[in-house]
Every structure is written in structure tokens, then in C-alpha cells.
Design a protein around this motif. Structure first.
Motif, short mmCIF file in Angstrom:
data_model
loop_
_atom_site.label_atom_id
_atom_site.label_comp_id
_atom_site.label_asym_id
_atom_site.label_seq_id
_atom_site.Cartn_x
_atom_site.Cartn_y
_atom_site.Cartn_z
N HIS A 30 39.34 57.74 49.13
CA HIS A 30 40.53 57.09 48.41
C HIS A 30 40.17 55.43 48.55
CE1 HIS A 30 43.04 60.39 48.83
NE2 HIS A 30 42.64 60.93 49.60
N VAL A 31 40.04 55.04 47.29
CA VAL A 31 39.69 53.59 47.30
C VAL A 31 41.13 52.69 47.00
CG1 VAL A 31 38.22 51.82 45.93
CG2 VAL A 31 37.51 54.39 46.26
N SER A 32 41.03 51.66 47.90
CA SER A 32 42.28 50.75 47.91
C SER A 32 42.06 49.91 46.31
CB SER A 32 42.14 49.82 48.84
OG SER A 32 42.48 50.26 50.11
N GLY A 33 43.37 49.41 46.04
CA GLY A 33 43.22 48.51 44.88
C GLY A 33 42.01 47.49 44.75
N GLN A 34 41.12 47.61 44.01
CA GLN A 34 40.05 46.86 43.95
C GLN A 34 40.23 45.44 42.89
OE1 GLN A 34 36.99 46.84 45.92
NE2 GLN A 34 38.77 48.03 47.00
N LEU A 35 39.72 44.26 43.07
CA LEU A 35 40.07 43.40 42.24
C LEU A 35 38.78 42.32 42.17
CD1 LEU A 35 41.41 40.58 44.42
CD2 LEU A 35 42.55 42.54 44.75
N ALA A 36 39.12 41.38 41.55
CA ALA A 36 37.75 40.63 41.11
C ALA A 36 37.67 39.33 42.23
CB ALA A 36 37.93 39.67 39.81
N PHE A 37 37.13 39.94 43.43
CA PHE A 37 36.75 39.02 44.48
C PHE A 37 35.21 39.05 44.56
CE2 PHE A 37 37.80 43.10 46.42
CZ PHE A 37 36.73 43.31 47.31
N ASP A 38 34.85 37.91 45.08
CA ASP A 38 33.33 37.77 45.60
C ASP A 38 33.13 38.34 46.96
OD1 ASP A 38 34.06 35.54 47.37
OD2 ASP A 38 33.17 34.29 46.04
N GLU A 39 31.81 38.22 47.37
CA GLU A 39 31.64 38.95 48.88
C GLU A 39 32.33 38.31 49.97
OE1 GLU A 39 27.47 40.24 49.44
OE2 GLU A 39 27.46 40.97 47.58
N ALA A 40 32.60 36.86 49.74
CA ALA A 40 33.31 36.07 50.81
C ALA A 40 34.76 36.74 50.84
CB ALA A 40 33.05 34.62 50.68
N GLY A 41 35.45 37.25 49.96
CA GLY A 41 36.70 37.62 49.70
C GLY A 41 37.42 36.58 48.76
N VAL A 42 36.70 35.68 48.01
CA VAL A 42 37.50 34.91 47.47
C VAL A 42 37.80 35.59 46.03
CG1 VAL A 42 37.24 32.68 46.21
CG2 VAL A 42 36.34 32.77 48.49
N PHE A 43 39.06 35.14 45.35
CA PHE A 43 39.36 35.81 44.13
C PHE A 43 38.88 34.91 43.00
CE2 PHE A 43 42.40 35.46 40.59
CZ PHE A 43 42.06 36.78 40.03
N ARG A 44 37.94 35.49 41.97
CA ARG A 44 37.47 34.93 40.94
C ARG A 44 37.96 35.14 39.70
NH1 ARG A 44 35.16 30.88 43.54
NH2 ARG A 44 33.46 31.71 44.90
N HIS A 45 37.72 34.45 38.63
CA HIS A 45 38.16 34.65 37.15
C HIS A 45 39.53 34.48 36.86
CE1 HIS A 45 33.76 35.06 37.02
NE2 HIS A 45 33.71 36.37 37.60
N PRO A 46 40.31 33.63 37.40
CA PRO A 46 41.72 33.89 36.93
C PRO A 46 41.94 33.79 35.27
CG PRO A 46 41.28 31.96 38.29
CD PRO A 46 40.07 32.50 37.94
N ASP A 47 42.95 34.67 34.98
CA ASP A 47 43.39 34.84 33.73
C ASP A 47 42.22 35.19 32.72
OD1 ASP A 47 45.97 34.12 34.18
OD2 ASP A 47 45.23 32.04 34.46
N ASP A 48 41.18 35.48 33.28
CA ASP A 48 40.01 36.02 32.39
C ASP A 48 40.01 37.63 32.46
OD1 ASP A 48 37.70 36.84 31.11
OD2 ASP A 48 36.62 34.91 31.76
N PHE A 49 40.50 38.54 31.64
CA PHE A 49 40.78 40.01 31.79
C PHE A 49 39.37 40.47 32.05
CE2 PHE A 49 41.47 44.19 30.76
CZ PHE A 49 42.45 44.71 31.74
N ASP A 50 38.32 40.24 30.98
CA ASP A 50 37.10 40.79 30.73
C ASP A 50 36.21 40.65 31.79
OD1 ASP A 50 37.94 42.24 28.25
OD2 ASP A 50 37.01 40.42 27.06
N ALA A 51 36.31 39.55 32.37
CA ALA A 51 35.68 38.95 33.72
C ALA A 51 36.01 39.63 34.82
CB ALA A 51 35.43 37.68 33.81
N GLN A 52 37.27 39.69 34.91
CA GLN A 52 38.10 40.31 36.18
C GLN A 52 37.69 41.91 36.09
OE1 GLN A 52 42.20 39.71 37.34
NE2 GLN A 52 41.86 37.64 36.44
#
Length: 133
Positions: A30-52
């Protein structure tokens, strides 16, 4: 349950919210909701759907690699999408690019917002870890 059944990045969000990225129970992961974060846990690519979507699936791949399974083992996914109608085509493109000919069951849920400002997609999965599945 042994610690080998759990996958985490050891990032601040896991500690703050008290969760792990994935847990294996029997033959299912079971995989928790994944999102566009880097290895430090910083969220990346705000408002860029394809990159996210691309970075989110890259994070999914890290979890699958940890358990020794592939995309072909994914049996279900739930996609949470801000402004679903606007992003429907991009969501389909990203999904087809990631899974190729494999077809897990999928549910797309339109939401008004997600955790981070500019976050437009989050994906959770269920994976069948049986050998040969």
C-alpha cells in the motif's frame, strides 16, 4: 511487523504527520499518496501538472524498486487532481506514458486543494508483490 515491511524517506513530513511512504502487508504493498517532492522532502514544480506527474511517478519507482517489483505489479491507483477537468488530458498522457500497455484499475478524484500551495496531483497505489504477478 518487521521494519523491512516499511518504506520511508526519513523526511520531515513523515515525522510531522506520522506516516510512512509504503507498507507491505502479505502480498500487497500500500503506497501513500505520492507527490512531486525531491529527496530532501521539498515540494517541487508548483502549478506545473506535467512536471509534477513525472516527478511523482519517479518517486513511485523508488518505492517499487525497494520492494523488487515493477510498474506491471501495480493493480490499483487513485489520482487526486486539482481542477480535474482542466488536467484530464495531461493526466491521461502521464498515466499512459508511465504504464505503457499495463492497465491497473484507476480512480481520478477532483479536489479543491492538496497539501502544498501549487500542488495539483497526488497518487496512491496498491501493488501486488507476488512473484510472477
Amino acid at each position: 511487523m518487521s521494519t523491512t515491511d516499511v518504506f520511508q524517506y526519513d523526511v520531515q513530513a513523515e515525522r510531522d504527520f506520522g506516516y510512512v511512504q509504503a507498507i507491505k502487508s502479505g502480498d500487497l504493498i500500500h503506497v501513500s499518496g505520492q507527490l512531486a517532492f525531491d529527496e530532501a522532502g521539498v515540494f517541487r514544480h508548483p502549478d506545473d501538472f506535467d512536471a509534477q506527474v513525472q516527478l511523482t511517478y519517479a518517486n513511485v519507482d523508488k518505492i517499487l524498486d525497494h520492494y523488487g517489483v515493477t510498474r506491471a505489479h501495480v493493480i490499483a491507483q487513485t489520482l487526486y487532481v486539482v481542477d480535474l477537468r482542466t488536467h484530464a488530458e495531461a493526466m491521461a498522457r502521464g498515466n499512459l506514458a508511465y504504464f505503457g500497455d499495463h492497465r491497473p484499475v484507476a480512480t481520478a478524484v477532483g479536489v479543491t486543494e492538496l497539501t502544498f500551495p501549487g500542488q495539483v496531483v497526488e497518487i496512491s497505489l496498491i501493488v501486488d508483490a507476488r512473484p510472477g504477478s
